[in-house]
Design a protein around this motif. Sequence first.
Motif, PDB file in Angstrom:
ATOM      1  N   GLU A   6       0.820  -1.160  -0.050  1.00  0.00           N
ATOM      2  CA  GLU A   6      -0.162  -0.055  -0.032  1.00  0.00           C
ATOM      3  C   GLU A   6       0.945   0.899  -0.040  1.00  0.00           C
ATOM      4  O   GLU A   6       1.977   1.211   0.736  1.00  0.00           O
ATOM      5  CB  GLU A   6      -1.042  -0.060   1.424  1.00  0.00           C
ATOM      6  CG  GLU A   6      -1.959  -1.114   1.420  1.00  0.00           C
ATOM      7  CD  GLU A   6      -2.891  -0.831   0.357  1.00  0.00           C
ATOM      8  OE1 GLU A   6      -3.583   0.296   0.318  1.00  0.00           O
ATOM      9  OE2 GLU A   6      -3.253  -1.945  -0.339  1.00  0.00           O
ATOM     10  N   VAL A   7       0.344   2.351  -0.726  1.00  0.00           N
ATOM     11  CA  VAL A   7       1.201   3.499  -0.786  1.00  0.00           C
ATOM     12  C   VAL A   7       1.034   4.162   0.720  1.00  0.00           C
ATOM     13  O   VAL A   7      -0.255   4.182   1.153  1.00  0.00           O
ATOM     14  CB  VAL A   7       0.658   4.455  -1.769  1.00  0.00           C
ATOM     15  CG1 VAL A   7       1.358   6.109  -1.576  1.00  0.00           C
ATOM     16  CG2 VAL A   7       0.961   3.828  -3.031  1.00  0.00           C
ATOM     17  N   ASP A   8       2.178   4.530   1.333  1.00  0.00           N
ATOM     18  CA  ASP A   8       1.924   5.271   2.614  1.00  0.00           C
ATOM     19  C   ASP A   8       1.743   6.713   2.291  1.00  0.00           C
ATOM     20  O   ASP A   8       2.921   7.431   1.900  1.00  0.00           O
ATOM     21  CB  ASP A   8       3.085   5.071   3.523  1.00  0.00           C
ATOM     22  CG  ASP A   8       3.295   5.813   4.843  1.00  0.00           C
ATOM     23  OD1 ASP A   8       2.140   6.673   4.785  1.00  0.00           O
ATOM     24  OD2 ASP A   8       3.987   5.611   5.335  1.00  0.00           O
ATOM     25  N   PRO A   9       0.765   7.382   2.534  1.00  0.00           N
ATOM     26  CA  PRO A   9       0.285   8.697   2.003  1.00  0.00           C
ATOM     27  C   PRO A   9       0.958   9.646   2.679  1.00  0.00           C
ATOM     28  O   PRO A   9       1.129  10.923   2.483  1.00  0.00           O
ATOM     29  CB  PRO A   9      -1.269   8.721   1.994  1.00  0.00           C
ATOM     30  CG  PRO A   9      -1.672   7.715   2.997  1.00  0.00           C
ATOM     31  CD  PRO A   9      -0.626   6.847   3.199  1.00  0.00           C
ATOM     32  N   ILE A  17      -3.069   8.060  -6.082  1.00  0.00           N
ATOM     33  CA  ILE A  17      -3.155   9.382  -4.987  1.00  0.00           C
ATOM     34  C   ILE A  17      -2.502  10.571  -5.101  1.00  0.00           C
ATOM     35  O   ILE A  17      -1.736  11.139  -4.521  1.00  0.00           O
ATOM     36  CB  ILE A  17      -3.136   8.806  -3.659  1.00  0.00           C
ATOM     37  CG1 ILE A  17      -1.660   8.183  -3.498  1.00  0.00           C
ATOM     38  CG2 ILE A  17      -4.207   7.692  -3.133  1.00  0.00           C
ATOM     39  CD1 ILE A  17      -1.522   7.833  -1.915  1.00  0.00           C
ATOM     40  N   GLY A  18      -1.904  10.690  -6.559  1.00  0.00           N
ATOM     41  CA  GLY A  18      -1.237  11.996  -6.948  1.00  0.00           C
ATOM     42  C   GLY A  18       0.272  11.981  -6.552  1.00  0.00           C
ATOM     43  O   GLY A  18       1.022  12.757  -6.608  1.00  0.00           O
ATOM     44  N   LEU A  19       0.777  10.643  -6.487  1.00  0.00           N
ATOM     45  CA  LEU A  19       2.190  10.472  -6.105  1.00  0.00           C
ATOM     46  C   LEU A  19       2.916   9.773  -7.489  1.00  0.00           C
ATOM     47  O   LEU A  19       2.271   9.291  -8.104  1.00  0.00           O
ATOM     48  CB  LEU A  19       2.636   9.614  -4.854  1.00  0.00           C
ATOM     49  CG  LEU A  19       1.853  10.423  -3.628  1.00  0.00           C
ATOM     50  CD1 LEU A  19       1.923   9.468  -2.346  1.00  0.00           C
ATOM     51  CD2 LEU A  19       2.541  11.906  -3.247  1.00  0.00           C
ATOM     52  N   LEU A  59      10.246   2.031  -1.738  1.00  0.00           N
ATOM     53  CA  LEU A  59      10.700   3.324  -2.550  1.00  0.00           C
ATOM     54  C   LEU A  59      10.210   4.483  -1.969  1.00  0.00           C
ATOM     55  O   LEU A  59       9.160   4.461  -1.196  1.00  0.00           O
ATOM     56  CB  LEU A  59       9.818   3.094  -3.981  1.00  0.00           C
ATOM     57  CG  LEU A  59      10.294   1.743  -4.827  1.00  0.00           C
ATOM     58  CD1 LEU A  59       9.351   1.686  -5.952  1.00  0.00           C
ATOM     59  CD2 LEU A  59      11.723   1.705  -5.082  1.00  0.00           C
ATOM     60  N   ARG A  60      10.806   5.856  -2.351  1.00  0.00           N
ATOM     61  CA  ARG A  60      10.502   6.889  -1.761  1.00  0.00           C
ATOM     62  C   ARG A  60       9.670   7.531  -2.997  1.00  0.00           C
ATOM     63  O   ARG A  60      10.150   7.652  -4.188  1.00  0.00           O
ATOM     64  CB  ARG A  60      11.797   7.674  -1.449  1.00  0.00           C
ATOM     65  CG  ARG A  60      11.622   9.086  -0.719  1.00  0.00           C
ATOM     66  CD  ARG A  60      13.078   9.386  -0.124  1.00  0.00           C
ATOM     67  NE  ARG A  60      13.782   9.873  -1.006  1.00  0.00           N
ATOM     68  CZ  ARG A  60      13.816  11.267  -1.346  1.00  0.00           C
ATOM     69  NH1 ARG A  60      12.992  11.971  -0.898  1.00  0.00           N
ATOM     70  NH2 ARG A  60      14.832  11.518  -2.391  1.00  0.00           N
ATOM     71  N   LEU A  61       8.424   7.927  -2.917  1.00  0.00           N
ATOM     72  CA  LEU A  61       7.882   8.655  -3.832  1.00  0.00           C
ATOM     73  C   LEU A  61       7.750  10.146  -3.383  1.00  0.00           C
ATOM     74  O   LEU A  61       8.196  10.701  -2.508  1.00  0.00           O
ATOM     75  CB  LEU A  61       6.132   8.044  -3.311  1.00  0.00           C
ATOM     76  CG  LEU A  61       5.971   6.577  -3.700  1.00  0.00           C
ATOM     77  CD1 LEU A  61       4.819   6.397  -3.335  1.00  0.00           C
ATOM     78  CD2 LEU A  61       6.658   6.084  -4.728  1.00  0.00           C
ATOM     79  N   THR A  62       7.164  10.733  -4.488  1.00  0.00           N
ATOM     80  CA  THR A  62       7.166  12.341  -4.555  1.00  0.00           C
ATOM     81  C   THR A  62       5.755  12.836  -5.276  1.00  0.00           C
ATOM     82  O   THR A  62       5.158  11.948  -5.941  1.00  0.00           O
ATOM     83  CB  THR A  62       8.390  12.951  -5.112  1.00  0.00           C
ATOM     84  OG1 THR A  62       8.163  14.520  -4.987  1.00  0.00           O
ATOM     85  CG2 THR A  62       8.299  12.559  -6.717  1.00  0.00           C
ATOM     86  N   ILE A  63       5.331  14.198  -4.804  1.00  0.00           N
ATOM     87  CA  ILE A  63       4.130  14.556  -5.636  1.00  0.00           C
ATOM     88  C   ILE A  63       4.351  14.577  -6.942  1.00  0.00           C
ATOM     89  O   ILE A  63       5.292  15.364  -7.431  1.00  0.00           O
ATOM     90  CB  ILE A  63       3.996  15.713  -4.799  1.00  0.00           C
ATOM     91  CG1 ILE A  63       3.689  15.447  -3.368  1.00  0.00           C
ATOM     92  CG2 ILE A  63       2.375  16.413  -5.566  1.00  0.00           C
ATOM     93  CD1 ILE A  63       3.927  16.843  -2.487  1.00  0.00           C
TER      94      ILE A  63
END
Length: 459
Positions: free
Chosen positions: A95-98, A121-123, A207-211
């Motif tokens: 799951e993406v951690d928002p 979710i926009g990431l 993984l590190r996500l960004t907006i």
Amino acid sequence: MLTTWIDDLSQKVPLSRQPQDLQAYGRDWTRVYVPRPSAVVFPRHPEEVCEVLRFCSERGIAVVPSGGRTGLSAGAVAAEGELVLSLERLRHLGEVDPLGLTLTVGAGITNQEVHQHSEKIGLTWPIDLASKGSCQVGGNLATNAGGIRVIRYGHARQWVTGLQVALIDGTLLKLGTAVQKDNVGPDLRQLMIGSEGILGVITQATLRLTIMPRECQVMFLAVDNIDRGLELLSHARLQGRLQLQAFEFVAQNCLEAVMKVQDRACPFAQIPPAAVLIEVEGRLDNELEQWMEQVMSQGLVRDGVLARSSTERASLWAYRDNITESLGSLGLMHKNDIAVEVGRLGEFVHTLLSEVAPHYPGQMYLFGHLGDGNLHINVMKPSAMDPETFWEGCQRADQLLYELLRNLNGSVSAEHGIGLLKKAALSFSRGPHEVDTVRRVKKALDPQGLLNPGKVFDL
Ligand code: 2HG
Ligand code: ZN
């Protein structure tokens, strides 16, 4: 003897010896080596990867880790009877951690699946490659993938907080977690990222996500040559104050190749000597249009197209994204992937064209990530020449190219890695002490030299 260990292993994990699997899994996108693996295994979870590696270690079997096989340096080629270890069944998609902006995935999840999952979710995971539909996260990290957005976000290694890595003796290392700040001594994660499967096998990553930028605009601008392209880069940043997501170079013959193979119309009034594809963050507003008018009236740009819809954006990108595939379908290509500091790229290209290009036995095609100082130099085999003569001629000319790069402190492999293909070039970008230090690390972790043997350097 051979069948005995393969039979034993097939009792533990799914294994194939089907000729079509041996062909497909024993190679990557390079077409220089003949795939000859002994078998392909498909472990279904990290513990099975460890089991396979322990088995190989106990029996002295060489093993080649394999992801989406889109590499261009033969880092995933099994041409010497090795066992191929496919990571494609490691399909965990967390799951993406928002809040923390992280996502944990198995090595076999494709780059595109990561994008689609986080975009909900926009990431985004900002590692974006032309091969995104096929390449896998494990391979992206094992090769420290670059791609079209390095100018904005850097390489893959900057977008990982945690890594799970299996060693050849079957140990499963958990390196880092989803915690962003974790500064406790030497970082084995970063040692493993970009190590091309010679030190360990990446099984899972956080993984590190960004907006995602709210909107991006795409322009395709015709220029006279690479110098104009570089002036445009500076103008875009300093006068235009544009936040660049991509700044890509396409030489005339590359554009023509895509137009021909894909039956696409010329995007400009006439085919220019070169073109630059720019993606910028932000809305399509007057300021952007004014900037484009300005660079055209100043003569920096001869002609330009600004996309006005997502369909138009995608169709402009297609002229850039389809170069490799189009060239590949027109002939056999010899590839180099070089970089110099952006400020010296003009000097590099002038010397390349005047002093190095005439020594290659075929036509040169230049394209790549101009904003990062990274160019892909492809040379096409003339149809009448036999491949052997072509490769030999290319190798001789490569020496001149690598000398030039050494003189400019450049890189012989900007984003594709070393693999088997660029081993002879390594010493032009890395000193003997550095290579020897990495060799000592390799021997400590893999004393029998079983993991991806022959890649990067010989032991
Ligand atoms: C790209 O930028 C890839 O499209 C492929 O790195 C480069 O085909 C090549 O030489
Ligand atoms: Zn590239």
